[in-house]
Design a protein around this motif. Structure first.
Motif, short mmCIF file in Angstrom:
data_model
loop_
_atom_site.label_atom_id
_atom_site.label_comp_id
_atom_site.label_asym_id
_atom_site.label_seq_id
_atom_site.Cartn_x
_atom_site.Cartn_y
_atom_site.Cartn_z
N LEU A 1 0.90 -1.26 0.07
CA LEU A 1 0.17 -0.06 0.05
C LEU A 1 0.69 1.39 -0.17
O LEU A 1 1.80 1.14 0.84
N PRO A 2 0.45 2.38 -0.80
CA PRO A 2 0.94 3.47 -0.43
C PRO A 2 0.87 4.10 1.16
O PRO A 2 0.06 3.74 1.75
N SER A 3 1.64 4.98 1.50
CA SER A 3 1.76 5.57 2.86
C SER A 3 0.31 5.83 3.47
O SER A 3 -0.04 5.43 4.44
N GLY A 4 -0.38 6.65 2.53
CA GLY A 4 -1.65 7.16 3.06
C GLY A 4 -2.68 6.04 3.27
O GLY A 4 -3.49 6.08 4.29
N GLN A 5 -2.61 5.25 2.35
CA GLN A 5 -3.60 3.97 2.64
C GLN A 5 -3.36 2.91 3.69
O GLN A 5 -3.97 2.62 4.34
N ALA A 6 -1.89 2.79 3.73
CA ALA A 6 -1.39 2.15 4.98
C ALA A 6 -1.76 2.59 6.22
O ALA A 6 -2.26 1.79 7.25
N ARG A 7 -1.64 4.11 6.46
CA ARG A 7 -2.07 4.75 7.61
C ARG A 7 -3.79 4.83 7.91
O ARG A 7 -4.12 4.24 9.09
N LEU A 8 -4.53 4.68 6.74
CA LEU A 8 -5.72 4.61 6.84
C LEU A 8 -6.18 2.88 7.27
O LEU A 8 -7.11 2.95 8.10
N PHE A 9 -5.55 2.09 6.73
CA PHE A 9 -5.90 0.61 7.16
C PHE A 9 -5.55 0.58 8.59
O PHE A 9 -6.10 0.04 9.36
N ARG A 10 -4.43 1.10 8.95
CA ARG A 10 -3.93 0.87 10.41
C ARG A 10 -4.90 1.56 11.71
O ARG A 10 -5.37 0.95 12.60
N SER A 11 -5.60 2.48 11.08
CA SER A 11 -6.42 3.40 11.76
C SER A 11 -7.71 2.57 11.88
O SER A 11 -8.40 2.50 12.91
N LEU A 12 -8.06 1.69 10.86
CA LEU A 12 -9.22 0.99 10.83
C LEU A 12 -9.20 0.01 11.86
O LEU A 12 -10.25 -0.54 12.68
N GLY A 13 -8.12 -0.68 12.38
CA GLY A 13 -7.76 -1.61 13.45
C GLY A 13 -8.29 -1.03 14.69
O GLY A 13 -8.54 -1.80 15.54
N LEU A 14 -8.40 0.45 14.79
CA LEU A 14 -8.58 1.17 16.09
C LEU A 14 -10.11 1.10 16.31
O LEU A 14 -10.77 1.16 17.39
N HIS A 15 -11.23 0.87 15.35
CA HIS A 15 -12.41 0.94 15.47
C HIS A 15 -12.77 -0.05 16.20
O HIS A 15 -12.61 -1.25 15.75
N PRO A 16 -13.80 -0.01 17.07
CA PRO A 16 -14.26 -1.26 17.78
C PRO A 16 -15.46 -1.85 17.28
O PRO A 16 -15.78 -2.98 17.85
N GLY A 17 -15.89 -1.38 16.18
CA GLY A 17 -17.07 -1.98 15.82
C GLY A 17 -16.78 -2.96 14.49
O GLY A 17 -15.38 -3.09 14.01
N ILE A 18 -17.83 -3.32 13.56
CA ILE A 18 -17.77 -4.27 12.63
C ILE A 18 -17.59 -3.41 11.28
O ILE A 18 -16.70 -3.54 10.54
N GLU A 19 -18.61 -2.60 11.11
CA GLU A 19 -18.51 -1.78 9.89
C GLU A 19 -18.11 -0.28 10.21
O GLU A 19 -18.30 -0.04 11.26
N ILE A 20 -17.88 0.34 9.32
CA ILE A 20 -17.36 1.75 9.37
C ILE A 20 -17.97 2.56 8.15
O ILE A 20 -17.94 2.14 7.01
N ASP A 21 -18.47 3.82 8.48
CA ASP A 21 -18.98 4.46 7.02
C ASP A 21 -17.82 5.41 7.14
O ASP A 21 -16.98 5.77 7.73
N VAL A 22 -18.09 6.27 5.85
CA VAL A 22 -17.19 7.42 5.37
C VAL A 22 -17.02 8.49 6.65
O VAL A 22 -16.08 8.94 6.69
#
Length: 700
Positions: free
Chosen positions: A298-319
């Motif tokens: 992944l490019p750095s920005g997408q990698a950061r976004l993916f890492r951040s999604l790991g912090l989300h406590p739920g199953i789905e996430i919206d924009v």
């Protein structure tokens, strides 16, 4: 085969290109390059049928060289989802349909080392097709031309496994109408669909039942039958991901005397799960490694976004939530989410909503903890929880007017969803319900005490609206603990008042009274007039639910006085409505009618249509007690209309119950039963004890 290898293909220069022809009587070798398949392949019936439908059937057309196009199918999906396993299993099943051979190449699009170059793959294919090394052209375009010529008018299955992009495979595609190219990739092969008309088969996680069958097939029926719950828990912990299930199964059969419960314990431990599924001794079959191959591309920005999604406590996430999480614009984060979906690190769940399974979430969190500073992770989580707080508050304000806690102490996000009607707000609440309850728990677990009490406070009206009593109770109890840790007496009093509401709904009147009295005591200590008003309201309700009518009347009348003193018409209407309910219960029907009519007029003026609906139910019940069945039916029908318009299930059930009682009094027992059945179904869905009351009507 007649002739020598050098006789098979002749070449000469034609207009700057290469022209090839086969010697008379010569035949090409038949390559059979497929790797071995999986013996205990499970499920994927629909996908196998979709692949079967692609096989070219007009052998005569191929033989006579009629025009046609090669069939191309791309199997897409996340790492470990079973793309290669499906492709190879199916290819073995149908190889007899391709009498001129099967070609296979691992393109290494995701994995250790560099992706395979087209020239490398073409060289291997040409050799497999009988071209002597000295006759293979040096130029890439000429290699591709020779490859297509050799496959022309033949029936060959070409499996291009683990591709990184359409560009990597375009020169590897055959052109003959009798050929089929089967591609597997973690990337979305949109370019092939557009330019080559490829068919897309997108793999999802295994259905739970198929995942159980798969794991049972690995560990054996005896162990599976001995520990069915452990087997089920292992399937859940593996997120129904085929690779993870195979690793878990392999670990189980490597220790035949160890109970499956031991493996379950290791997998249910969030911190040990990826380790348990990555100790295979083979990087190509370790869950962490196969995820890493996608992540590190992944490019750095997408990698950061993916890492951040790991912090989300739920199953789905919206924009909106994702934008808050990374502190970005909704447009910018939408592009990033789509890019992650293109490589199947997340999956689209619905328009502008995405999900990632538990193992990918655990991997994302692991990378966040490794690459991002603790302060940055804490800021991201605070932004996310702050988003849910403000979004819930906005939805709640759309749904109903009420006394509410301030959210000013938590910074508001730049981007929030908008709610035009109560119905759209409740639709959002239902979509986000799991995330909102998870966010509330997360705030408590992370020690974010201000958010831990404010989030449930913002959700009070929505919980009440939806009738989710069990979760409402848990949220209130968690909020109360957070308020007490903070030593915030106003927060404690507000939370106690909220708790009274759910205790009443759960038919726990004595606890409701004790809690309401504690709230009123705190309001007096704080000398908080508005806090006192809120506490008086809930005290009146609590006393009334406990059948302490004198105390209830006193609280309601004091609330009425304070409301008028503070010039708060909405609170005045609340007090009048509750006084009306009390008079109604005591059989003082004229007084009840007067209170309800005054309350309804105020609610209409201030625009609180939800509570207008409740007053209409009260009026209907009073008219029913007065044997004015026509007027009673009108009130309950109006309440039902409001409930449907607002998407308010609890009010709808109450109105249906009222209409059922009205019809029963009129002698229409079948009509009454139909309305009561509808009401009971809604109450049961909400987990409300009112279902028992309606059930009693049905048994009468």
């Amino acid at each position: 085969m007649s002739g020598t290898a050098s006789d098979v293909v002749q070449a000469r220069d034609v207009s700057g290109g290469i022209h090839f022809h086969q010697s008379e009587g010569a035949s090409l070798p038949i390559p059979r390059q497929l790797p071995a398949g999986i013996r205990d392949f499970t499920g994927r019936t629909t996908d196998l049928l979709a692949l079967d439908a692609l096989i070219p059937t007009e052998a005569s057309d191929v033989a006579v060289g009629r025009p046609g196009a090669v069939v191309i199918s791309a199997i897409e999906g996340a790492a470990g989802i079973g793309k290669t396993t499906l492709a190879i299993h199916w290819a073995h099943q149908v190889r007899h349909r391709f009498p001129d051979g099967t070609l296979y190449a691992n393109l290494r699009g995701y994995g250790p080392g560099q992706p395979a170059a087209a020239s490398e793959v073409l060289d291997g294919f040409l050799r497999a097709l009988g071209v002597p090394p000295g006759r293979i052209p040096a130029a890439l375009d000429e290699q591709a031309g020779l490859y297509r010529s050799l496959l022309d008018a033949r029936r060959v299955l070409v499996v291009l496994d683990n591709a990184s992009s359409p560009e990597q495979i375009r020169l590897l595609l055959p052109a003959g109408a009798g050929c089929l190219a089967l591609i597997t990739s973690r990337s979305t092969m949109t370019g092939l669909i557009v330019a080559q008309g490829a068919t897309r088969i997108s793999l999802d996680l295994l259905p739970f039942d198929e995942a159980v069958v798969m794991l049972r097939g690995i560990v054996g029926d005896q162990r599976a039958d001995a520990e069915p719950q452990a087997l089920s828990d292992i399937v859940h912990a593996c997120a129904r991901l085929p690779l993870a299930l195979r690793i878990a199964g392999a670990r189980a059969i490597a220790r035949p005397r160890t109970p499956l419960a031991n493996l379950r314990g290791a997998l249910l431990d969030q911190r040990r799960r990826l380790d348990t599924l990555s100790m295979t001794g083979d990087e190509a079959t370790a869950v962490r490694a196969v995820f890493a191959w996608s992540y590190h591309a992944l490019p750095s920005g997408q990698a950061r976004l993916f890492r951040s999604l790991g912090l989300h406590p739920g199953i789905e996430i919206d924009v909106y939530a994702a934008a808050a999480l990374v502190g970005s614009s909704t447009d910018g984060v939408h592009e990033g989410l789509e890019a992650l979906a293109d490589v199947h690190l997340i999956e689209p769940a619905s328009p502008d909503r995405y999900e990632l399974h538990d193992l990918l979430r655990a991997y994302g969190l692991e990378q966040a903890e490794r690459e991002d500073a603790q302060a940055n992770r804490a800021d991201a989580l605070s932004r996310l929880l702050g988003f849910y707080l403000h979004a819930a508050d906005a939805a709640d304000r759309t749904v109903m007017i009420r006394m509410r806690a301030s959210t000013d102490s938590v910074p508001a996000p730049r981007y929030l969803p908008t709610f035009d009607t109560a119905l759209t707000a409740m639709e959002w609440f239902e979509r986000e319900y799991a995330n909102l309850t998870a966010a509330s728990r997360c705030a408590a677990e992370e020690g974010l005490h201000a958010l831990a009490w404010q989030l449930p406070a913002a959700l009070n009206g929505l919980f009440d609206y939806a009738g989710r009593c069990t979760d409402w109770l848990a949220a209130c109890e968690s909020a109360l603990s957070a308020a007490r840790v903070l030593g915030d007496r106003r927060a404690e009093q507000y939370t106690l008042c909220s708790l009274v509401g759910v205790l009443r709904e759960l038919h726990r009147p004595e606890e409701a009274v004790e809690t309401a009295e504690a709230a009123l005591d705190i309001a007096g200590q704080n000398r908080d007039r508005f806090g006192e008003l809120l506490a008086l309201h809930v005290n009146g309700e609590a006393y009334q639910s406990a059948k302490r009518f004198d105390d209830a009347a006193d609280s309601h009348r004091r609330a009425l006085e304070v409301s008028r003193e503070l010039a708060d018409p909405w609170s005045e209407a609340i007090a009048l409505y509750r006084l009306g309910l009390m008079h109604q219960e005591l059989g003082h029907l004229d007084e009840a009618l007067d209170c309800h009519q005054k309350a309804r007029e105020i609610f209409r003026k201030v625009g609180d249509h939800a509570r207008e609906g409740w007053v209409l139910c009260g009026l209907g019940d009073v008219y029913l007690a007065l044997d004015r069945l026509d007027l009673a039916a009108v009130q309950h029908c109006k309440a039902l209309d409001i409930a449907r318009r607002l998407g308010y299930p609890r009010l709808r059930a109450e109105a249906l119950d009222g209409l059922g009682r009205n019809l029963h009094h009129a002698g229409n027992f079948q009509g009454a039963r139909e309305h009561w059945l509808q009401a009971m179904e809604i109450f049961e869905q909400l987990g409300s004890p009112r279902a028992d009351d309606v059930h009693t009507h049905l048994q009468a």
